[in-house]
Write an enzyme that holds these catalytic residues in place. Sequence first.
Site, PDB file in Angstrom:
ATOM      1  N   GLU A 237      42.773  37.423  39.403  1.00  0.00           N
ATOM      2  CA  GLU A 237      43.048  38.395  39.597  1.00  0.00           C
ATOM      3  C   GLU A 237      42.225  39.905  39.515  1.00  0.00           C
ATOM      4  OE1 GLU A 237      46.126  38.208  41.380  1.00  0.00           O
ATOM      5  OE2 GLU A 237      47.172  37.194  39.878  1.00  0.00           O
ATOM      6  N   CYS A 271      44.313  48.528  40.312  1.00  0.00           N
ATOM      7  CA  CYS A 271      43.824  47.647  42.062  1.00  0.00           C
ATOM      8  C   CYS A 271      44.354  47.582  42.819  1.00  0.00           C
ATOM      9  CB  CYS A 271      43.647  46.162  40.807  1.00  0.00           C
ATOM     10  SG  CYS A 271      45.197  45.505  40.228  1.00  0.00           S
TER      11      CYS A 271
HETATM   12  P1  NAD Z   1      35.034  43.267  35.000  1.00  0.00           P
HETATM   13  O1  NAD Z   1      34.690  41.977  35.802  1.00  0.00           O
HETATM   14  O2  NAD Z   1      33.717  43.676  34.193  1.00  0.00           O
HETATM   15  O3  NAD Z   1      35.574  42.699  33.551  1.00  0.00           O
HETATM   16  C1  NAD Z   1      36.394  41.936  33.358  1.00  0.00           C
HETATM   17  C2  NAD Z   1      36.377  41.412  31.847  1.00  0.00           C
HETATM   18  O4  NAD Z   1      35.752  39.743  31.991  1.00  0.00           O
HETATM   19  C3  NAD Z   1      35.928  41.834  30.419  1.00  0.00           C
HETATM   20  O5  NAD Z   1      37.408  41.240  29.437  1.00  0.00           O
HETATM   21  C4  NAD Z   1      34.558  41.580  30.699  1.00  0.00           C
HETATM   22  O6  NAD Z   1      33.931  41.684  29.230  1.00  0.00           O
HETATM   23  C5  NAD Z   1      34.693  39.545  31.300  1.00  0.00           C
HETATM   24  N1  NAD Z   1      33.620  39.160  31.631  1.00  0.00           N
HETATM   25  C6  NAD Z   1      32.227  40.254  31.702  1.00  0.00           C
HETATM   26  N2  NAD Z   1      31.407  39.244  32.118  1.00  0.00           N
HETATM   27  C7  NAD Z   1      32.034  37.420  31.619  1.00  0.00           C
HETATM   28  C8  NAD Z   1      31.930  36.833  32.637  1.00  0.00           C
HETATM   29  N3  NAD Z   1      30.227  36.704  32.810  1.00  0.00           N
HETATM   30  N4  NAD Z   1      32.170  35.822  31.816  1.00  0.00           N
HETATM   31  C9  NAD Z   1      33.612  36.256  31.215  1.00  0.00           C
HETATM   32  N5  NAD Z   1      33.746  36.954  31.665  1.00  0.00           N
HETATM   33  C10 NAD Z   1      33.316  38.056  31.750  1.00  0.00           C
HETATM   34  O7  NAD Z   1      36.140  44.093  35.284  1.00  0.00           O
HETATM   35  P2  NAD Z   1      36.640  45.622  34.968  1.00  0.00           P
HETATM   36  O8  NAD Z   1      35.837  46.820  34.836  1.00  0.00           O
HETATM   37  O9  NAD Z   1      36.837  45.331  33.488  1.00  0.00           O
HETATM   38  O10 NAD Z   1      37.828  45.339  35.080  1.00  0.00           O
HETATM   39  C11 NAD Z   1      38.772  46.258  36.728  1.00  0.00           C
HETATM   40  C12 NAD Z   1      38.304  44.814  38.036  1.00  0.00           C
HETATM   41  O11 NAD Z   1      39.677  44.357  37.725  1.00  0.00           O
HETATM   42  C13 NAD Z   1      39.199  46.295  39.189  1.00  0.00           C
HETATM   43  O12 NAD Z   1      37.776  45.359  40.673  1.00  0.00           O
HETATM   44  C14 NAD Z   1      39.984  45.765  39.055  1.00  0.00           C
HETATM   45  O13 NAD Z   1      40.800  45.696  40.398  1.00  0.00           O
HETATM   46  C15 NAD Z   1      41.055  44.684  39.099  1.00  0.00           C
HETATM   47  N6  NAD Z   1      41.720  44.639  38.694  1.00  0.00           N
HETATM   48  C16 NAD Z   1      42.669  43.635  39.441  1.00  0.00           C
HETATM   49  C17 NAD Z   1      43.810  43.250  38.869  1.00  0.00           C
HETATM   50  C18 NAD Z   1      44.666  42.805  39.185  1.00  0.00           C
HETATM   51  O14 NAD Z   1      45.939  42.294  38.833  1.00  0.00           O
HETATM   52  N7  NAD Z   1      44.700  41.610  40.839  1.00  0.00           N
HETATM   53  C19 NAD Z   1      44.758  44.170  37.606  1.00  0.00           C
HETATM   54  C20 NAD Z   1      43.615  45.111  37.297  1.00  0.00           C
HETATM   55  C21 NAD Z   1      42.131  45.248  37.564  1.00  0.00           C
END
Ligand code: NAD
Length: 493
Positions: A237, A271
Amino acid sequence: MAIKRSSLFNSHNPVNGEVIGTYPIMSESEVGEVVSRARETSAKWQKIGFNGRKQVLLAWSSLILNRIDQIGELISHETGKPLSDARLEVGMAANHISWAARHAESILRTSYRRPGLLMANMAATVERSPFGVIGVIGPWNYPFFTPIGSISYALAAGNTVVFKPSEYAPGVGMWLQESFNENAPFADIFTTITGLAQTGSAVCESGIDKISFTGSTRTAKLVAAQCAKHMIPVVLECGGKDPVIVAADADLARAVDATMWSAMANAGQSCIGAERVYVDEKVADEFIARAIELAATIRAGAPGNGNYGPATLPSQIKVIQTHIKEAIADGGICVYGGPDSVVAPFVQPVVLIDVPENSAAMREETFGPIIIINRVATMREAIDLSNASAYGLGASVWSRRKGKKIASQLQCGMVAINSTFAFATIASLPFGGVKDSGSGRVHGPEGLLEYTFARTVVRTRFYLPFKLLSFKRRQKDDALIIKLIKLLKGRLG
Ligand code: NAD
């Protein structure tokens, strides 16, 4: 990368930078231990059945609602969002827990299929089997609502869950685990692990059975690549660049109100928030004038002082600033606010118009309280421009007569006609995107099915006078079977 045991990290209040909690950065071996315990518990959790799980989940949902003020404050503290938004997020999430609990049995029960004429002696069934242990990796923008969309559906389907919350909202993640365990019949059904990116990466190496990731497209690709090495299935997502299409026959007052809220609420950090508007040129001036008028009534501020809070992620400020500056350099016009609207950690509303489609602000997720309004000559143009994005998460269409026709041509996972966001709060609807916005679905029946796999079972009810699946098949049986297939024109059922 190896993580040192017992390293710690802090979570901060994004309004003033104050440290509000310190949490362990869990190592690969610690994550592995948690997943092993969750696996041991998985058989017991499956055994208590749909009804047993339903009782536990409904009790959890009630407890959450009873403590909505407490958890609302914690969310507001960790993200900077207004308390009323945080409470709303919790209320919507509790609804998902209860929906998943109440519907899991009817959606996941064994189904019986027609065996067809040649196999009429067989009983053909499909069981939905939980995977075992689901790893949920969550973001910070809706740190309660978003992970619950995976956690509660995975639990209701009979899986145990290991949850890695964002490093920007670890307190909310811990609260979820602790509140669940107050009514859990035994330990290790749902465990929160804390840490940074490496801890998330460790989940992919832990022997987990499936990962439900919500976050940026960039990280989703890393998670998917890492999981591919171990054949771990993933739900992704990710981000969006959601378009809003406004036809000449739209209710402009409602369209502007909903679009501005969608774009600016939660400081634009949604998002499925509106990022770009394609408005019919016949009504564009009025739409823009109304948008400016509304923007002037909205203010960013600390909880209690603003319609929305700060940029939760300090690094997002730079992205927002760059998008505004590049949009102007590329020929766009700021009709409300501008580069000076960004005073970290807050971003006041910005309305831009006539921004070229190749500008970063039109192509990349801005994740800030900014809306870009571009004029179009026809709805065909609006649809084509909407679809030209690398993303395909949500969309809104505003039209009194052509809403359904326009919506049906959009390449995205969810469309709201004369509304916004509604698809996220109707628990029976699947939520998710296409293209760079991800794959797989959370919420609704599809969200329950996502955390199970189909196990096909056939059983012989009685034996036929010929052996089809045997070396003892006779020539006359072959002839009879082919004759039958031809007679039925291949339609054996
Ligand atoms: P992010 O990708 O920076 O981090 C998300 C999660 O992934 C965090 O818990 C982080 O610690 C973890 N992570 C980071 N690197 C990783 C790796 N190499 N392996 C595994 N896990 C890792 O995202 P964010 O800044 O926390 O969230 C914002 C983003 O999320 C925006 O792009 C937003 O649009 C999206 N979002 C999407 C939805 C949806 O349902 N489509 C909902 C909410 C947010």
